[in-house]
Design a protein around this motif. Structure first.
Motif, PDB file in Angstrom:
ATOM      1  N   VAL A 276       0.853  -1.185   0.000  1.00 57.83           N
ATOM      2  CA  VAL A 276       0.000   0.000   0.000  1.00 57.83           C
ATOM      3  C   VAL A 276       0.891   1.238   0.000  1.00 57.83           C
ATOM      4  O   VAL A 276       2.056   1.189   0.387  1.00 57.83           O
ATOM      5  CB  VAL A 276      -0.976   0.027   1.193  1.00 57.83           C
ATOM      6  N   ARG A 277       0.327   2.340  -0.434  1.00 56.43           N
ATOM      7  CA  ARG A 277       1.113   3.568  -0.592  1.00 56.43           C
ATOM      8  C   ARG A 277       1.571   4.136   0.751  1.00 56.43           C
ATOM      9  O   ARG A 277       2.701   4.598   0.892  1.00 56.43           O
ATOM     10  CB  ARG A 277       0.268   4.590  -1.356  1.00 56.43           C
ATOM     11  N   ASP A 278       0.688   4.122   1.741  1.00 64.58           N
ATOM     12  CA  ASP A 278       0.991   4.708   3.051  1.00 64.58           C
ATOM     13  C   ASP A 278       0.272   3.889   4.114  1.00 64.58           C
ATOM     14  O   ASP A 278      -0.894   4.144   4.432  1.00 64.58           O
ATOM     15  CB  ASP A 278       0.539   6.169   3.086  1.00 64.58           C
ATOM     16  N   ALA A 279       0.976   2.895   4.650  1.00 67.17           N
ATOM     17  CA  ALA A 279       0.359   1.995   5.627  1.00 67.17           C
ATOM     18  C   ALA A 279      -0.062   2.739   6.889  1.00 67.17           C
ATOM     19  O   ALA A 279      -1.098   2.422   7.492  1.00 67.17           O
ATOM     20  CB  ALA A 279       1.318   0.863   5.978  1.00 67.17           C
ATOM     21  N   ASP A 280       0.703   3.750   7.278  1.00 65.42           N
ATOM     22  CA  ASP A 280       0.339   4.522   8.465  1.00 65.42           C
ATOM     23  C   ASP A 280      -0.979   5.260   8.249  1.00 65.42           C
ATOM     24  O   ASP A 280      -1.822   5.338   9.159  1.00 65.42           O
ATOM     25  CB  ASP A 280       1.445   5.517   8.813  1.00 65.42           C
ATOM     26  N   ALA A 281      -1.175   5.803   7.055  1.00 60.80           N
ATOM     27  CA  ALA A 281      -2.421   6.507   6.749  1.00 60.80           C
ATOM     28  C   ALA A 281      -3.600   5.541   6.765  1.00 60.80           C
ATOM     29  O   ALA A 281      -4.698   5.885   7.230  1.00 60.80           O
ATOM     30  CB  ALA A 281      -2.323   7.205   5.392  1.00 60.80           C
ATOM     31  N   LEU A 282      -3.381   4.309   6.279  1.00 64.97           N
ATOM     32  CA  LEU A 282      -4.463   3.321   6.311  1.00 64.97           C
ATOM     33  C   LEU A 282      -4.774   2.925   7.753  1.00 64.97           C
ATOM     34  O   LEU A 282      -5.947   2.765   8.118  1.00 64.97           O
ATOM     35  CB  LEU A 282      -4.070   2.095   5.483  1.00 64.97           C
ATOM     36  N   ARG A 283      -3.750   2.804   8.591  1.00 65.95           N
ATOM     37  CA  ARG A 283      -3.995   2.481  10.006  1.00 65.95           C
ATOM     38  C   ARG A 283      -4.783   3.594  10.687  1.00 65.95           C
ATOM     39  O   ARG A 283      -5.703   3.333  11.467  1.00 65.95           O
ATOM     40  CB  ARG A 283      -2.666   2.262  10.728  1.00 65.95           C
ATOM     41  N   ARG A 284      -4.403   4.842  10.407  1.00 63.88           N
ATOM     42  CA  ARG A 284      -5.144   5.962  10.996  1.00 63.88           C
ATOM     43  C   ARG A 284      -6.599   5.963  10.534  1.00 63.88           C
ATOM     44  O   ARG A 284      -7.516   6.221  11.330  1.00 63.88           O
ATOM     45  CB  ARG A 284      -4.472   7.286  10.617  1.00 63.88           C
ATOM     46  N   ALA A 285      -6.807   5.666   9.259  1.00 63.67           N
ATOM     47  CA  ALA A 285      -8.166   5.647   8.726  1.00 63.67           C
ATOM     48  C   ALA A 285      -8.992   4.533   9.376  1.00 63.67           C
ATOM     49  O   ALA A 285     -10.175   4.725   9.692  1.00 63.67           O
ATOM     50  CB  ALA A 285      -8.131   5.461   7.210  1.00 63.67           C
ATOM     51  N   LYS A 286      -8.356   3.406   9.620  1.00 65.77           N
ATOM     52  CA  LYS A 286      -9.066   2.318  10.296  1.00 65.77           C
ATOM     53  C   LYS A 286      -9.453   2.732  11.714  1.00 65.77           C
ATOM     54  O   LYS A 286     -10.567   2.454  12.183  1.00 65.77           O
ATOM     55  CB  LYS A 286      -8.192   1.067  10.337  1.00 65.77           C
ATOM     56  N   SER A 287      -8.558   3.434  12.395  1.00 69.36           N
ATOM     57  CA  SER A 287      -8.856   3.891  13.753  1.00 69.36           C
ATOM     58  C   SER A 287      -9.963   4.937  13.764  1.00 69.36           C
ATOM     59  O   SER A 287     -10.732   5.028  14.726  1.00 69.36           O
ATOM     60  CB  SER A 287      -7.590   4.479  14.389  1.00 69.36           C
ATOM     61  N   HIS A 288     -10.045   5.714  12.701  1.00 72.67           N
ATOM     62  CA  HIS A 288     -11.080   6.752  12.598  1.00 72.67           C
ATOM     63  C   HIS A 288     -12.469   6.144  12.430  1.00 72.67           C
ATOM     64  O   HIS A 288     -13.462   6.704  12.903  1.00 72.67           O
ATOM     65  CB  HIS A 288     -10.754   7.661  11.405  1.00 72.67           C
ATOM     66  N   ALA A 289     -12.550   4.998  11.767  1.00 72.06           N
ATOM     67  CA  ALA A 289     -13.849   4.382  11.446  1.00 72.06           C
ATOM     68  C   ALA A 289     -14.272   3.397  12.527  1.00 72.06           C
ATOM     69  O   ALA A 289     -13.482   3.020  13.401  1.00 72.06           O
ATOM     70  CB  ALA A 289     -13.753   3.672  10.104  1.00 72.06           C
ATOM     71  N   ARG A 290     -15.526   2.997  12.429  1.00 69.38           N
ATOM     72  CA  ARG A 290     -16.046   1.928  13.278  1.00 69.38           C
ATOM     73  C   ARG A 290     -16.420   0.756  12.385  1.00 69.38           C
ATOM     74  O   ARG A 290     -17.217   0.906  11.458  1.00 69.38           O
ATOM     75  CB  ARG A 290     -17.261   2.425  14.068  1.00 69.38           C
ATOM     76  N   PHE A 291     -15.830  -0.402  12.680  1.00 71.28           N
ATOM     77  CA  PHE A 291     -16.076  -1.591  11.870  1.00 71.28           C
ATOM     78  C   PHE A 291     -17.279  -2.349  12.431  1.00 71.28           C
ATOM     79  O   PHE A 291     -17.368  -2.581  13.633  1.00 71.28           O
ATOM     80  CB  PHE A 291     -14.844  -2.500  11.859  1.00 71.28           C
ATOM     81  N   VAL A 292     -18.174  -2.725  11.536  1.00 71.50           N
ATOM     82  CA  VAL A 292     -19.410  -3.395  11.932  1.00 71.50           C
ATOM     83  C   VAL A 292     -19.173  -4.899  11.948  1.00 71.50           C
ATOM     84  O   VAL A 292     -18.713  -5.489  10.963  1.00 71.50           O
ATOM     85  CB  VAL A 292     -20.557  -3.059  10.960  1.00 71.50           C
ATOM     86  N   THR A 293     -19.497  -5.525  13.049  1.00 72.65           N
ATOM     87  CA  THR A 293     -19.342  -6.977  13.175  1.00 72.65           C
ATOM     88  C   THR A 293     -20.641  -7.653  13.587  1.00 72.65           C
ATOM     89  O   THR A 293     -20.680  -8.869  13.757  1.00 72.65           O
ATOM     90  CB  THR A 293     -18.258  -7.320  14.212  1.00 72.65           C
ATOM     91  N   GLY A 294     -21.701  -6.875  13.751  1.00 71.82           N
ATOM     92  CA  GLY A 294     -22.960  -7.425  14.250  1.00 71.82           C
ATOM     93  C   GLY A 294     -23.892  -7.901  13.158  1.00 71.82           C
ATOM     94  O   GLY A 294     -23.509  -8.082  12.012  1.00 71.82           O
TER      95      GLY A 294
END
Length: 410
Positions: free
Chosen positions: A257-275
């Motif tokens: 990926v171009r910027d793994a740190d940016a993808l990690r930050r984006a993941k932390s910003h979002a809420r992942f649905v598991t329900g």
């Protein structure tokens, strides 16, 4: 070098090219009702896979039926994405004619898999192969094939401009012939920055006015791109569907990926649905963006979200990818209603379309091919391959568009 086009010629879908009767490039599925598969069942000595989208990998496990065990060469993300898609196909269509393989054949994929990085030559079926970053999705590759006499460059799907998730391709390896995709050969993409800004402004306005925005997105590549855009513009969002697992996999392969740190930050910003659907119905009442599969409204959690938000004009559906003719997404754009889970539903919510394509447009294709003006060009992967080949020939290229089933000698 002899090339036999088993799919993907004059169409988008079921890409498959047999080289010298020994080496197979891709083996995809053309989605539809019913799906279509390559026109032959080859028995190659080895398989080389360009990237992990259904139209290039959807039929791969079927190559391992019976006693056949050809090694399969790909990048690490392409391996993982192929297995994810194959398991999803089994879940949805296993045991029917819509699924060309069995669970056992999917298991065999892991036994014959051989992964490679970019610019690391290896041998497959007596050919020297080198992968180059194609700038399409993580792990996507141009494939350079050298049989000792001819050097063939198979572009597969590529993009020349950067996306947030991956950088655009800069590779232009020497080649005697090029098989070039042509998906957007008659389209000029709007600048990505302008598309992002228009999307962000629309979503933020809708949320501020008390609405919910459903963002249908392809699980591979597009979900992560939208996730990163929402983070960059501080848009609250949920992520649902197969894209959640794909995001986790990409974070395990940061080199692609171009910027793994940016993808990690984006993941932390979002809420992942598991329900389950009960949780999804509660999320649909919130003032937020919901990035969810399927990108064409043909399945996935979108089947829960769309019915929940469709009857309020303050809500919005923001389509982020091309909608194939005959899909509910295309129907929604053209008629304002869509068939969801067997029911035709009128949609009062706003519907918008944004061009976040991961393919090169006409300008990008021509810029790429500028390095191959003295090279034979074979145009594939598009709805107007013949027309684009004629246009290239008109400006001096040796260009043609093979037909499905045709054999071309180089």
């Amino acid at each position: 070098m002899n090339l036999r086009f088993l799919g993907g010629a004059g169409e988008v879908g079921r890409s498959a090219i047999l080289v010298n009767d020994r080496l197979l490039l891709d083996f995809g599925t053309k989605t539809g009702d019913p799906p279509q598969f390559p026109v032959d069942s080859p028995d190659p000595d080895a398989v080389v896979v360009s990237h992990g989208h259904l139209d290039h990998v959807g039929s791969i496990p079927s190559l391992l039926s019976g006693d056949r065990r050809p090694p399969i060469h790909w990048t690490p993300p392409t391996r993982e994405l192929t297995l994810t898609l194959a398991r999803d196909t089994l879940k949805l269509h296993g045991g029917t004619y819509d699924c060309p393989f069995t669970e056992e054949e999917v298991r065999r994929v892991t036994q014959v898999s051989e992964t490679h990085g970019y610019r690391e030559p290896f041998t497959a079926a007596g050919h020297e192969i080198t992968f180059y970053n194609a700038g399409h999705i993580p792990g996507s590759a141009h494939v350079l094939v050298d049989d000792g006499e001819t050097r063939l460059l198979y572009t597969a799907d590529f993009h020349t401009s950067p996306q947030r998730l991956v950088a655009g391709t800069t590779a232009r390896p020497d080649a005697d012939a090029v098989i070039c995709e042509s998906t957007y050969s008659d389209v000029e993409h709007e600048a990505r920055s302008a598309v992002e800004e228009a999307f962000a402004e629309s979503v933020k306005t809708t949320i501020w006015e008390g609405g919910t925005v459903v963002v249908p997105a392809f699980a591979i590549g597009r979900t992560q791109e939208m996730l990163m855009i929402c983070d960059a513009y501080d848009i609250p969002c949920y992520v649902d569907g197969m894209g959640t697992d794909v995001t986790e996999m990409l974070l395990r392969n940061p080199a692609f990926v171009r910027d793994a740190d940016a993808l990690r930050r984006a993941k932390s910003h979002a809420r992942f649905v598991t329900g389950r659907d009960g949780q999804r119905k509660r999320i649909a009442d919130q003032n937020t963006a919901i990035i969810t599969t399927s990108g064409m409204l043909s399945g996935g959690p979108a089947m829960t979200y769309i019915p929940e938000i469709r009857d309020r004009p303050v809500n919005k559906i923001a389509m982020t990818g091309y909608q194939v003719e005959g899909t509910p997404g295309r129907e929604l754009l053209e008629t304002g209603s869509a068939e969801i889970d067997g029911r035709v539903m009128p949609v009062a919510a706003g519907v918008e379309q944004y061009d976040f394509s991961a393919h090169a447009d006409r300008e990008g294709l021509l810029a790429f091919l500028d390095a191959y003006q003295d090279t034979e060009i074979l145009v594939n992967h598009g709805d107007r391959c013949g027309a684009f080949a004629d246009e290239l020939a008109g400006v001096g290229y040796r260009a043609s568009a093979p037909d499905i089933g045709e054999t071309v000698s180089l």
